[in-house]
Design a protein around this motif. Structure first.
Motif, PDB file in Angstrom:
ATOM      1  N   UNK A  67       0.829  -1.204   0.000  1.00 18.99           N
ATOM      2  CA  UNK A  67       0.000   0.000   0.000  1.00 18.99           C
ATOM      3  C   UNK A  67       0.863   1.254   0.000  1.00 18.99           C
ATOM      4  N   UNK A  68       1.962   1.222   0.765  1.00 23.75           N
ATOM      5  CA  UNK A  68       2.864   2.365   0.797  1.00 23.75           C
ATOM      6  C   UNK A  68       3.508   2.595  -0.559  1.00 23.75           C
ATOM      7  N   UNK A  69       3.829   1.504  -1.256  1.00 18.41           N
ATOM      8  CA  UNK A  69       4.422   1.644  -2.580  1.00 18.41           C
ATOM      9  C   UNK A  69       3.456   2.360  -3.524  1.00 18.41           C
ATOM     10  N   UNK A  70       2.176   2.035  -3.405  1.00 18.69           N
ATOM     11  CA  UNK A  70       1.178   2.686  -4.242  1.00 18.69           C
ATOM     12  C   UNK A  70       1.055   4.169  -3.899  1.00 18.69           C
ATOM     13  N   UNK A  71       1.077   4.496  -2.608  1.00 20.75           N
ATOM     14  CA  UNK A  71       1.020   5.895  -2.196  1.00 20.75           C
ATOM     15  C   UNK A  71       2.215   6.675  -2.736  1.00 20.75           C
TER      16      UNK A  71
END
Length: 786
Positions: free
Chosen positions: A490-494
């Motif tokens: 999820x952090x990678x997407x953010x």
């Protein structure tokens, strides 16, 4: 204000609150359920002394003494029979040794992280945000299981005193009800810092102390008898040697269960900022006191469990503490009163301990979300200034765990210690790395303590995962990597989204566009289309056109005639474009690409959207505007703007908003302000600032007269960096609003939106509104900001 001024349309006036949107049904339900919304400027926390901090923050930790010994006996007695009582005390000492080591480590944590600590922050600062997600998952699982375990244990204490409610189904319903009540109370904004929450801790300590004192006296006089074993007990097994593989495995299981006594030890590290100054020293002393009380209580309960031969039951009731209290105090009237006091205080602290995660869990999720590893919605406070989304998620997951496993502490323990000791591990190793990196005075001994704590905690995690794997720990072992990888993904997407939105000075459209065209997409000629064209004119485009994509020749002809006969549209040409496959989104994209072939052209597409009644409107009308705007947003230099038009308002004849229909709700006001000077020097209570005298309502301000007003700052507007410096401050009281204009300044130090300010000066006007030019002023400090 004089009537002549009101009649004169050219006279400047104070700002007035003209209209409020009507509250939707969902908001009305929320208001009825939770009460009026709280003012965000009341958001503050009180500073706690060590006495109150111990009572408030240690309930989760100290309450674990109520079931720690019992969970050790659950494995010792069926495996070793009566000899299990002889193993109990050494096993308790091993658990307390771990408690001692971890406590030494957390003494370092609270001294190093005085704003906010805990294993997540320690891991993030020393291992980076990615590794810290292991601690985040551990703490989240710990909080979820804590609600379930503490709630189930509290219900077991209640059922032990009243056997009529001891059936599994009734206990499960009671526990679920308690979780629901805790959820409701926290959604309403019940603060953990309320001093009332300190009482259960001290009541429970007093109850256990009374057991130890009376029990010691009776043991000294040889008047303690053994517990009467009833149906449903775990029973005594056959005695066996302690050095066989099977025996060692059982001992490790008992040790793993006993580790549940250490839950909640990190609570103080999560609330260091609540302490009075010096925060670190006070938190360190409180941590030591809490651990000492816990150790003495666990040791005392284990001793009397051995002395009375208290026996765990498979159903969880009566509890070991209940049996000990009943034997120690006897069956007389006074003894029964003391027995009920023990059970009541045990129930109370366990339910209070179940409430602790409702404060810690939402804050943890907000920290993780701020770091970009959870959805951003978790950083937003709700109706009552609490992190509502986190509270609701915690309630659902813990209630689901109770529903699946049941309200049985011995079964729930299998999910417990992995999360707890993983947090201890991350805190220990994180602090060890910090000590090694900084190498301050005495760093070697601190490094050894923290590294030892991390190593011992990691060993407990491994032991628990192995010996409790088949009893439910497999689920935690499975969830851990999945949840951690999920957070990192999820952090990678953010991060990808932030990179896409990063301002690039070279390719910024603001520096390259020299021509702006507007096209109105026409589906019919009606008032919504006319409104869209009127809005298009206000954009002052280089070219204004209208387009209809033909999917029905007869309808296209009707639109052509209606357009030609409408004088409001006479200056706008309409183009009819064939759309043989009836794919309007594709046709719109093709048109947009064709119109922006030149690199310096930007195109705005206006899509009139007619809003109809809720369910019936969805059935009778499609949502073409949304379908078209989605692919358009992917094109460079093309903007799709939906122009809404409320058809239902015309049909019903009602206004969208009006004074007589506005909500009467007013958020709870901030407390009465006290004046503080600009240099932030407190004014003594007997001192009265001259700004607090002769204050007049804003509505009484007169043009070209001096005014002396006070109000809450609702907006701050600064001039652009390439313009002459000035700051406009809009303030309001109950009678109206006025603007304070400071020429020659770009900011007012110490002033922010929501502040209260007193101002005095000459009243002028700008665009028909009253303005006080370069007033003398004084910032007001609210009580909640002290």
């Amino acid at each position: 204000m004089p009537k002549a001024w009101i009649d004169d349309a050219t006279a400047p006036m104070v700002l007035q609150d003209h209209a409020h949107l009507k509250d939707p049904l969902s908001y009305k339900i929320k208001k009825a359920f939770l009460g009026k919304p709280l003012n965000r400027h009341n958001l503050s926390h009180q500073r706690l002394s060590k006495i109150f901090a111990l009572g408030i923050l240690s309930s989760d930790c100290i309450s674990s003494a109520a079931y720690g010994t019992e969970n050790i006996l659950i494995y010792l007695l069926p495996a070793f029979g009566l000899a299990g009582y002889n193993v109990l005390m050494p096993m308790t000492l091993v658990v307390l040794t771990v408690l001692f080591i971890v406590t030494l480590s957390y003494r370092e944590v609270v001294m190093a992280y005085t704003h906010t600590g805990g294993s997540y922050v320690v891991a993030r600062d020393n291992f980076g945000p990615v590794v810290a997600q292991v601690a985040a998952v551990a703490l989240m699982l710990d909080y979820i299981v804590t609600v379930a375990v503490q709630g189930a244990a509290g219900t077991a204490a209640l059922a032990s005193a009243f056997p009529a409610i001891s059936s599994n189904n009734i206990q499960e319903l009671i526990t679920l009800g308690v979780i629901g009540i805790l959820c409701y109370g926290n959604l309403k904004g019940v603060k953990e810092a309320g001093r009332l929450f300190a009482a259960p801790t001290y009541l429970f300590v007093l109850a256990v102390l009374s057991i130890i004192v009376v029990g010691t006296w009776r043991e000294f006089h040889h008047t303690l008898h053994h517990a009467v074993i009833g149906a449903g007990s775990v029973g005594y097994g056959h005695s066996q040697q302690l050095i066989t593989f099977a025996s060692i495995f059982i001992l490790l299981k008992a040790f793993a269960n006993g580790g549940s006594s250490l839950t909640g030890l990190e609570a103080i590290s999560n609330g260091v900022s609540l302490f009075k100054s010096p925060e670190g020293n006070n938190a360190r002393r409180t941590t030591v006191i809490m651990a000492t009380i816990l150790g003495c209580m666990v040791l005392g309960i284990s001793f009397f469990a051995k002395a009375t031969h208290a026996m765990p039951y498979t159903s969880g009731t009566p509890t070991v503490v209940s049996q000990i209290a009943e034997i120690v105090f006897g069956h007389g009237t006074l003894g029964h009163i003391f027995y009920l006091f023990v059970q009541f205080s045990t129930m109370l602290i366990l339910y209070t301990g179940a409430n602790t995660p409702f404060s810690g869990f939402p804050f943890l999720m907000s920290f993780v979300a701020e770091d970009g590893f959870l959805p951003r919605q978790l950083t937003k406070r709700g109706h009552r200034l609490v992190f509502s989304n986190g509270i609701i998620f915690l309630t659902i997951t813990s209630a689901t765990l109770i529903f699946i496993v049941g309200s049985n502490v011995s079964k729930l323990i299998a999910f417990y210690a992995i999360g707890v000791f993983t947090g201890f591990t991350m805190a220990g190793f994180g602090m060890a790395k910090r000590n090694y990196r900084r190498r301050e005075n005495g760093w070697r001994i601190r490094f050894i303590i923290n590294f030892l704590s991390g190593t011992v905690s990691f060993a407990v995690v491994i032991i628990f995962a192995v010996v409790k794997f088949s009893e439910g720990a497999w689920l935690i072992v499975l969830i851990f990597p999945i949840a951690t990888i999920g957070l990192i993904r999820l952090n990678r997407q953010y991060r990808k989204e932030q990179e896409a939105l990063r301002i690039d000075q070279v390719s910024s459209r603001a520096t390259s566009i020299s021509r702006h065209d507007v096209t109105v997409l026409v589906d019919s000629v009606d008032i919504a289309t006319v409104g869209a064209v009127r809005y298009a004119r206000s954009l002052n485009p280089h070219a204004l056109d209208a387009v209809h994509f033909v999917i029905d020749d007869q309808r296209a002809e009707q639109i052509k005639e209606a357009w030609k006969n409408n004088p409001a549209l006479a200056d706008v040409s309409i183009e009819f474009i064939d759309c043989p496959d009836r794919r309007l989104a594709n046709a719109t994209v093709d048109y947009a690409i064709r119109m922006t072939q030149a690199a310096d052209v930007e195109l705005t597409l206006l899509l009139p959207r007619r809003s109809y009644s809720g369910l019936l409107g969805r059935l009778l009308h499609d949502r073409t505007a949304e379908a078209i705007s989605a692919p358009i947003s992917q094109l460079p230099r093309v903007v799709a703007t939906i122009v809404p038009f409320d058809v239902e308002k015309i049909i019903s004849g009602r206004p969208i908003y009006a004074h007589e229909e506005h909500s009467t709700d007013v958020v709870d006001p901030v407390e009465r302000p006290q004046v503080r000077r600009l240099e932030d020097e407190p004014i003594l209570s007997e001192e009265v600032s001259h700004y607090a005298e002769a204050i007049h309502p804003i509505a009484s301000a007169h043009w070209r007269h001096r005014a002396h007003v006070t109000g809450s700052v609702t907006s701050i507007r600064s001039a652009p960096t390439n313009a002459s410096p000035h700051v406009d401050i809009e303030i309001w009281d109950k009678t109206g609003g006025i603007t304070l204009q400071f020429i020659g300044r770009r900011e007012i130090t110490g002033l922010e939106v929501g502040s209260t300010i007193c101002a005095e000066g000459m009243v002028g006007e700008t665009d028909g509104n009253l303005v006080i030019l370069n007033p003398s002023y004084e910032i007001i400090l609210n009580q909640s900001q002290h």
